[in-house]
Scaffold this motif. Sequence first.
Motif, short mmCIF file in Angstrom:
data_model
loop_
_atom_site.label_atom_id
_atom_site.label_comp_id
_atom_site.label_asym_id
_atom_site.label_seq_id
_atom_site.Cartn_x
_atom_site.Cartn_y
_atom_site.Cartn_z
N ASP A 1 0.82 -1.21 0.00
CA ASP A 1 0.00 0.00 0.00
C ASP A 1 0.85 1.27 0.00
O ASP A 1 0.58 2.20 -0.75
CB ASP A 1 -0.96 -0.02 1.20
CG ASP A 1 -1.94 -1.18 1.12
OD1 ASP A 1 -2.31 -1.59 -0.01
OD2 ASP A 1 -2.33 -1.70 2.18
N ASP A 2 1.90 1.31 0.84
CA ASP A 2 2.76 2.50 0.93
C ASP A 2 3.36 2.86 -0.43
O ASP A 2 3.49 4.03 -0.77
CB ASP A 2 3.95 2.26 1.88
CG ASP A 2 3.55 2.12 3.34
OD1 ASP A 2 2.39 2.42 3.67
OD2 ASP A 2 4.40 1.68 4.13
N LEU A 3 3.80 1.82 -1.14
CA LEU A 3 4.55 2.04 -2.38
C LEU A 3 3.68 1.92 -3.64
O LEU A 3 4.19 2.03 -4.74
CB LEU A 3 5.70 1.02 -2.46
CG LEU A 3 6.67 1.05 -1.27
CD1 LEU A 3 7.57 -0.17 -1.29
CD2 LEU A 3 7.49 2.33 -1.27
N ASN A 4 2.39 1.68 -3.44
CA ASN A 4 1.47 1.48 -4.57
C ASN A 4 1.99 0.42 -5.54
O ASN A 4 2.03 0.63 -6.75
CB ASN A 4 1.21 2.79 -5.32
CG ASN A 4 0.47 3.78 -4.46
OD1 ASN A 4 -0.47 3.42 -3.77
ND2 ASN A 4 0.92 5.02 -4.47
N LEU A 5 2.40 -0.72 -4.98
CA LEU A 5 2.96 -1.78 -5.81
C LEU A 5 1.90 -2.36 -6.75
O LEU A 5 0.75 -2.55 -6.36
CB LEU A 5 3.52 -2.91 -4.94
CG LEU A 5 4.68 -2.57 -4.02
CD1 LEU A 5 5.12 -3.81 -3.25
CD2 LEU A 5 5.85 -1.98 -4.78
N ASP A 6 2.31 -2.64 -7.97
CA ASP A 6 1.43 -3.32 -8.92
C ASP A 6 1.45 -4.82 -8.66
O ASP A 6 0.48 -5.52 -8.98
CB ASP A 6 1.87 -3.02 -10.35
CG ASP A 6 1.61 -1.56 -10.69
OD1 ASP A 6 0.44 -1.15 -10.70
OD2 ASP A 6 2.59 -0.82 -10.93
N CYS A 7 2.55 -5.32 -8.10
CA CYS A 7 2.67 -6.73 -7.72
C CYS A 7 3.87 -6.88 -6.81
O CYS A 7 4.72 -6.01 -6.74
CB CYS A 7 2.78 -7.64 -8.95
SG CYS A 7 4.18 -7.26 -10.00
N ILE A 8 3.90 -8.03 -6.11
CA ILE A 8 5.03 -8.31 -5.23
C ILE A 8 5.45 -9.76 -5.44
O ILE A 8 4.61 -10.63 -5.69
CB ILE A 8 4.69 -8.01 -3.75
CG1 ILE A 8 5.93 -8.15 -2.86
CG2 ILE A 8 3.55 -8.88 -3.26
CD1 ILE A 8 5.75 -7.56 -1.46
N VAL A 9 6.77 -10.00 -5.37
CA VAL A 9 7.32 -11.34 -5.56
C VAL A 9 8.07 -11.72 -4.28
O VAL A 9 8.86 -10.93 -3.76
CB VAL A 9 8.30 -11.38 -6.77
CG1 VAL A 9 8.86 -12.78 -6.96
CG2 VAL A 9 7.61 -10.88 -8.04
N LEU A 10 7.77 -12.93 -3.79
CA LEU A 10 8.39 -13.42 -2.55
C LEU A 10 8.96 -14.80 -2.77
O LEU A 10 8.45 -15.56 -3.59
CB LEU A 10 7.33 -13.54 -1.44
CG LEU A 10 6.50 -12.33 -1.10
CD1 LEU A 10 5.40 -12.71 -0.13
CD2 LEU A 10 7.37 -11.24 -0.53
N GLY A 11 9.98 -15.13 -2.00
CA GLY A 11 10.47 -16.50 -1.97
C GLY A 11 9.71 -17.28 -0.91
O GLY A 11 9.22 -16.71 0.06
N SER A 12 9.62 -18.58 -1.11
CA SER A 12 8.99 -19.45 -0.12
C SER A 12 10.05 -20.36 0.45
O SER A 12 10.82 -20.97 -0.29
CB SER A 12 7.90 -20.30 -0.78
OG SER A 12 7.46 -21.30 0.09
N ARG A 13 10.08 -20.46 1.77
CA ARG A 13 11.08 -21.33 2.39
C ARG A 13 10.71 -22.79 2.27
O ARG A 13 11.49 -23.66 2.62
CB ARG A 13 11.25 -20.97 3.86
CG ARG A 13 11.94 -19.64 4.05
CD ARG A 13 12.22 -19.40 5.48
NE ARG A 13 10.96 -19.35 6.21
CZ ARG A 13 10.87 -19.27 7.53
NH1 ARG A 13 11.95 -19.27 8.25
NH2 ARG A 13 9.71 -19.21 8.12
N GLY A 14 9.50 -23.08 1.84
CA GLY A 14 9.10 -24.47 1.67
C GLY A 14 8.92 -25.19 2.99
O GLY A 14 9.31 -26.34 3.13
N LEU A 15 8.33 -24.49 3.96
CA LEU A 15 8.07 -25.14 5.24
C LEU A 15 7.07 -26.28 5.05
O LEU A 15 6.16 -26.17 4.25
CB LEU A 15 7.44 -24.13 6.22
CG LEU A 15 8.27 -22.92 6.63
CD1 LEU A 15 7.44 -22.03 7.54
CD2 LEU A 15 9.54 -23.34 7.32
N GLY A 16 7.25 -27.33 5.77
CA GLY A 16 6.25 -28.41 5.75
C GLY A 16 4.98 -27.95 6.45
O GLY A 16 4.97 -26.90 7.10
N PRO A 17 3.91 -28.74 6.34
CA PRO A 17 2.63 -28.31 6.91
C PRO A 17 2.67 -28.07 8.42
O PRO A 17 2.04 -27.15 8.91
CB PRO A 17 1.67 -29.45 6.56
CG PRO A 17 2.46 -30.50 5.87
CD PRO A 17 3.83 -29.99 5.63
#
Length: 159
Positions: free
Chosen positions: A116-132
């Motif tokens: 919201d602060d930066l008015n992002l059009d999209c965001i990309v994140l890495g996933s650590r792949g935690l188990g359930p």
Amino acid sequence: MAKARIVGVGMDYSPTSKSALRWAAENLVDDGDHLVLIHVQPPNAGHTRKILFEDTGSPLVPLEEFREINFSKQYGLAYDPQVLDVLDTLSRAKTVKVVAKVYWGDPREKLCDAVDDLNLDCIVLGSRGLGPIKRILMGSVSNYVVTNATCPVTVVKAN
């Protein structure tokens, strides 16, 4: 000509966040776009800049300044030549404007705030792949952001 987009990438210097940055550079960001590297420091991090910017996050820091080791020290960030190489290549090859911003607090909340602060059009994140089980106990940053962000979210899984 398409409107320049503002693309955020969550960065904690883990292998998965670096994969997310590379993925965004290779598959998402186009000429003229802006890329914001978003760092979230723990709330107890006692760096000099935190006192000034704890409530709002740091000012946007241009790539030229972000490249300096002194900047990394002031904000308690890792100085990572691999990340800088990807950012330098992006800024030259695709004429992408690259900036960084640092927040302090819970990464889940601060990444959503950044949208919201930066008015992002999209965001990309890495996933650590935690188990359930770990995901239930620890909570997943990427799950939280996917559920609560007000823009599209891409989660790049660990290789």
